[in-house]
Every structure is written in C-alpha cells, then in structure tokens.
Design a protein around this motif. Sequence first.
Motif, PDB file in Angstrom:
ATOM      1  N   MET A   1     -13.040 103.734  75.037  1.00 28.29           N
ATOM      2  CA  MET A   1     -13.979 104.388  76.170  1.00 28.29           C
ATOM      3  C   MET A   1     -15.318 103.877  76.134  1.00 28.29           C
ATOM      4  O   MET A   1     -16.021 103.850  75.055  1.00 28.29           O
ATOM      5  CB  MET A   1     -13.642 105.710  75.432  1.00 28.29           C
ATOM      6  N   THR A   2     -15.829 103.985  77.313  1.00 34.96           N
ATOM      7  CA  THR A   2     -17.239 103.755  77.491  1.00 34.96           C
ATOM      8  C   THR A   2     -17.911 104.711  77.099  1.00 34.96           C
ATOM      9  O   THR A   2     -17.795 106.013  77.438  1.00 34.96           O
ATOM     10  CB  THR A   2     -17.377 103.266  78.962  1.00 34.96           C
ATOM     11  N   ILE A   3     -19.220 104.363  76.233  1.00 34.17           N
ATOM     12  CA  ILE A   3     -19.972 105.593  75.665  1.00 34.17           C
ATOM     13  C   ILE A   3     -21.166 105.323  76.717  1.00 34.17           C
ATOM     14  O   ILE A   3     -21.827 104.144  76.775  1.00 34.17           O
ATOM     15  CB  ILE A   3     -20.504 105.209  74.581  1.00 34.17           C
ATOM     16  N   ILE A   4     -21.813 106.503  77.403  1.00 35.58           N
ATOM     17  CA  ILE A   4     -22.757 106.518  78.223  1.00 35.58           C
ATOM     18  C   ILE A   4     -24.149 106.660  77.434  1.00 35.58           C
ATOM     19  O   ILE A   4     -24.112 107.562  76.709  1.00 35.58           O
ATOM     20  CB  ILE A   4     -22.561 107.779  79.504  1.00 35.58           C
ATOM     21  N   ARG A 191     -19.605 110.208  86.936  1.00 36.38           N
ATOM     22  CA  ARG A 191     -18.205 109.847  87.510  1.00 36.38           C
ATOM     23  C   ARG A 191     -18.100 109.433  89.032  1.00 36.38           C
ATOM     24  O   ARG A 191     -17.542 108.777  89.560  1.00 36.38           O
ATOM     25  CB  ARG A 191     -17.545 111.309  87.401  1.00 36.38           C
ATOM     26  N   GLY A 194     -20.195 105.517  88.519  1.00 43.88           N
ATOM     27  CA  GLY A 194     -19.834 104.437  87.658  1.00 43.88           C
ATOM     28  C   GLY A 194     -20.840 104.036  86.868  1.00 43.88           C
ATOM     29  O   GLY A 194     -20.415 102.988  86.012  1.00 43.88           O
ATOM     30  N   THR A 196     -23.182 103.440  83.223  1.00 48.67           N
ATOM     31  CA  THR A 196     -23.179 103.567  81.854  1.00 48.67           C
ATOM     32  C   THR A 196     -24.293 103.804  81.206  1.00 48.67           C
ATOM     33  O   THR A 196     -24.123 103.985  80.188  1.00 48.67           O
ATOM     34  CB  THR A 196     -22.456 102.086  81.467  1.00 48.67           C
ATOM     35  N   ASP A 237     -20.911 113.151  76.516  1.00 43.14           N
ATOM     36  CA  ASP A 237     -19.843 112.928  75.217  1.00 43.14           C
ATOM     37  C   ASP A 237     -18.294 113.089  76.050  1.00 43.14           C
ATOM     38  O   ASP A 237     -18.148 113.985  76.675  1.00 43.14           O
ATOM     39  CB  ASP A 237     -19.790 113.925  74.194  1.00 43.14           C
ATOM     40  N   GLY A 238     -17.891 111.871  75.993  1.00 38.83           N
ATOM     41  CA  GLY A 238     -16.397 111.745  76.455  1.00 38.83           C
ATOM     42  C   GLY A 238     -16.338 111.762  77.994  1.00 38.83           C
ATOM     43  O   GLY A 238     -15.443 111.595  78.483  1.00 38.83           O
ATOM     44  N   VAL A 239     -17.539 111.408  78.786  1.00 38.28           N
ATOM     45  CA  VAL A 239     -17.540 111.173  80.231  1.00 38.28           C
ATOM     46  C   VAL A 239     -17.051 109.751  80.321  1.00 38.28           C
ATOM     47  O   VAL A 239     -17.545 108.945  79.939  1.00 38.28           O
ATOM     48  CB  VAL A 239     -18.997 111.442  80.851  1.00 38.28           C
ATOM     49  N   THR A 240     -16.119 109.682  81.470  1.00 38.53           N
ATOM     50  CA  THR A 240     -15.654 108.299  81.832  1.00 38.53           C
ATOM     51  C   THR A 240     -16.217 107.900  83.151  1.00 38.53           C
ATOM     52  O   THR A 240     -16.003 108.829  84.107  1.00 38.53           O
ATOM     53  CB  THR A 240     -14.038 108.136  81.727  1.00 38.53           C
ATOM     54  N   PRO A 241     -16.891 106.878  83.314  1.00 38.84           N
ATOM     55  CA  PRO A 241     -17.495 106.496  84.636  1.00 38.84           C
ATOM     56  C   PRO A 241     -16.227 106.285  85.589  1.00 38.84           C
ATOM     57  O   PRO A 241     -15.044 105.966  85.362  1.00 38.84           O
ATOM     58  CB  PRO A 241     -18.225 105.096  84.618  1.00 38.84           C
TER      59      PRO A 241
END
Length: 241
Positions: A1-4, A191, A194, A196, A237-241
């Motif tokens: 998972m990508t961490i922002i 979101r 996209g 990061t 936390d947990g956000v995915t682009p």
Amino acid sequence: MTIIALEVCVDTLAGAKAAQEGGADRVELCSSLSEGGLTPSAGLMQAAARLDIPCVAMIRPRSGLFDFDAGDLPVMLADIAAAKAAGLAGVVLGVQGADERLDTGLLRQLLEAARPLPATLHRVIDVVPDPMAALDQAIAFGFERVLTSGAEPAAPDGAALIRAMVARAGGRVSVMPGCGLEPGNVAALVRATGVTEVHAACASPAPGARAFSDFDPPGGRFVTDPAKVRAMVAALDGVTP
C-alpha cells in the motif's frame, strides 16, 4: 500500500518540533510564513538540522513573485551554502524571468550550487504562463518534486490540473499539492489526483498572542499545531491514490 507523505511548512524551531511531534514526514523550513515563506535564518537551519525529521530550506530572499535577478543570485547562493553547511535534507526554490516563464539560466546556477541536495520547485509553477511546460523543465532539470496548488488559490480547486501534472510526470518527479489542505479535504484530493505526498501548514492562532500593528502580520500570528499535524496524518492513513 502506498503511504502518503506529509510535509509541513514551519517558520520556527518550535514549529519544526511540533511537526515532528505530530508525525509529519518532512519539514519545509521557512521564515515569515505570513509572507508565503522566505529563507530561514542560518541559525534556524542549524537548529532544525539536529531534529529527527528531514528538513528542507526555502530559498526565497524576499516576498512577492519570483522574478529574482542577477543581483539576488549571490544572496540565494549563500543561503544554499548555509543549508548545505547546516546538513539539511534539501532546498526549495524557483525563479521566473521577465517573460514570467521559468528563468532557466538562474535555475541552472542555483541547482548546480545545491547539488547533491535534492531540490523542490516551489509554487512559481502556479504563476508561469504554462505550468505543464514548467513541469517538463523541472523534470529535465532533475528536481525531486514540484509544489503546486494547480494554479488556483487552493489545491482542491486545482485538482484537475494537479491530476494532469501527475499523469504527465509519470513518476519522473513527485507532484506535491499544497495550499488550502486540511484534514477534511486532503483524502479526497489524494484520491482525485493520484499524488503520493502533500504539503500543509497545520497552523493555529498563537495562544495568548497580542497583536501590534507594526510587528504582527494581519490577522495575528499563527503557529504550527501538533494536533492539526496528527489530524492530517490520521486523515491520510490508509488513503490510496
């Protein structure tokens, strides 16, 4: 998972410590955030470099737009040297010429002086005639990231351009939105675009501050708020682009 990642702009050592306490990933070190962020003092650079969070220094010798000239160059070069001597993790800079486009000649000299430190192209990209062309130049120059509001007063309003910049960059440079980001809107922007990493002030009015017209900025002084930093970290936390 990508961490922002979250970068927090600060203009005091206490602010840098608050960003670190709140869980930020990086600090943009400035003076005078009320003026949009100017070059921090050498003393602030040295003190911040001793923290456990990476700090990058704004290189901007005055307020206003970014039409610096040959007379400003020695000052900016000396400030870059101070950032390197302090052991900071990078610099943030940008210059536009009389035609309002990026001044590639001055940028080349500044980047050469900064090496091997990574560099961020700041929001000059929001005030040039063609931000996408400036993005291409930033990639060619080897910038690590560009900071942008999508050429709008606030990044959420510039989401369409930010998304287009991310697609154009194709991972060759990080496009980092900043300006107007808060816990309530940052996840939606990630979101939608996209990206990061994001940039925010996370500031609150200074408690108990007394305004005095000659010394205080309009609206009073603001300070980095660790609770706001924590809220931004939680929102990402947990956000995915």
